[in-house]
Design a protein around this motif. Structure first.
Motif, PDB file in Angstrom:
ATOM      1  N   GLU A   8     -37.512  11.587 -16.350  1.00 38.39           N
ATOM      2  CA  GLU A   8     -36.241  11.745 -15.637  1.00 38.39           C
ATOM      3  C   GLU A   8     -35.140  12.202 -16.588  1.00 38.39           C
ATOM      4  N   GLU A   9     -35.094  11.609 -17.774  1.00 38.88           N
ATOM      5  CA  GLU A   9     -34.098  12.008 -18.775  1.00 38.88           C
ATOM      6  C   GLU A   9     -34.299  13.466 -19.173  1.00 38.88           C
ATOM      7  N   ALA A  43     -43.704   3.207 -16.192  1.00 38.54           N
ATOM      8  CA  ALA A  43     -42.252   3.234 -15.974  1.00 38.54           C
ATOM      9  C   ALA A  43     -41.526   3.838 -17.180  1.00 38.54           C
ATOM     10  N   ASP A  44     -42.019   3.590 -18.391  1.00 45.98           N
ATOM     11  CA  ASP A  44     -41.422   4.177 -19.591  1.00 45.98           C
ATOM     12  C   ASP A  44     -41.565   5.699 -19.569  1.00 45.98           C
ATOM     13  N   GLU A 102     -41.978   7.591 -16.877  1.00 47.50           N
ATOM     14  CA  GLU A 102     -41.146   8.133 -15.804  1.00 47.50           C
ATOM     15  C   GLU A 102     -39.680   8.181 -16.218  1.00 47.50           C
ATOM     16  N   THR A 103     -39.201   7.164 -16.906  1.00 52.15           N
ATOM     17  CA  THR A 103     -37.815   7.157 -17.395  1.00 52.15           C
ATOM     18  C   THR A 103     -37.588   8.321 -18.352  1.00 52.15           C
TER      19      THR A 103
END
Length: 100
Positions: A89-90, A82-83, A85-86
């Motif tokens: 996305e940024e 999840a880190d 992917e975040t």
């Protein structure tokens, strides 16, 4: 002050290098980096209040673009999908907006 044996230090260094290599591979895939692009993943001390003692810093160096730095407020071994992917996305958002 505690002393650490050379053998223990080497084992810890090898473990961190393996974790860093694993993260580099996962992050490079998530960011769709090409052969001309580079990436570094390092664990550094975090002096900010509320931050863990060690955080992960990722430098993304795309060819012909400014270097981007990302901070993941976890040690290398605690970084999760999840880190990544975040962060991806940024990065996609900034590149789409032209602020890479």
């Amino acid at each position: 002050m505690a002393f650490i044996s050379l053998k223990a230090w080497k084992a810890r260094s090898a473990e961190q290098a393996a974790q860093s290599a694993r993260l580099k591979s996962e992050i490079a895939a998530a960011l769709a980096l090409g052969p001309e692009d580079a990436l570094t993943v390092n664990a550094i001390a975090c002096p900010d209040p509320g931050c863990p003692d060690i955080e992960t810093v990722v430098l993304v160096m795309r060819a012909r673009e400014p270097t981007r730095a990302f901070r993941i407020r976890r040690p290398l071994e605690a970084v999760e999908a999840a880190d990544i992917e975040t962060m991806a996305e940024e990065e996609r958002g900034r590149r789409a907006a032209g602020t890479a």
